[in-house]
Design a protein around this motif. Structure first.
Motif: not given
Length: 87
Positions: A20-32
Motif C-alpha cells: 500500500f501507499d501512504i500519501l502525506v502532504p509534501s511538507t511532511l518529512t518526519e518519517s516517524t
C-alpha cells in the motif's frame, strides 16, 4: 496539493505481502509520523501483520493529488492507497 508517496510492503501472518501507499502532504518529512500513520492503518485490519519500519516503508516520489485524496488528508492527515493483499 503536492503529496509525498511512501511505498510500503508489510508481511501478513498468512505469508502474503501487503502493498500500500501512504500519501502525506509534501511538507511532511518526519518519517516517524508517517510510520505512525501506516501503523494506524494496519490496526484497522482484521488479520495480523508484521512491523512497519524504514525497512518496509520508503519515500517513493511526489505527485499532485486529486481532490478525493486531498479531502482524506485534510480529515486525517494522510491517505492510504491499497495496492495488493490489503483485505
Amino acid at each position: 496539493m503536492e503529496v509525498s508517496v511512501w511505498d510500503t510492503y508489510v508481511p501478513r501472518e498468512d505469508g502474503k505481502i501487503m502493498h500500500f501507499d501512504i500519501l502525506v502532504p509534501s511538507t511532511l518529512t518526519e518519517s516517524t509520523t508517517i510510520f505512525g500513520y501506516g501503523k494506524a492503518y494496519l490496526e484497522t485490519k482484521s488479520f495480523k501483520t508484521g512491523e512497519l519500519s524504514a525497512n518496509e516503508c520508503r519515500f517513493c516520489h511526489m505527485q499532485s493529488a486529486p481532490e478525493s485524496v486531498e479531502e482524506g488528508i485534510r480529515e486525517q492527515g494522510y491517505y492510504i492507497i491499497e495496492m495488493e493483499n490489503c483485505s
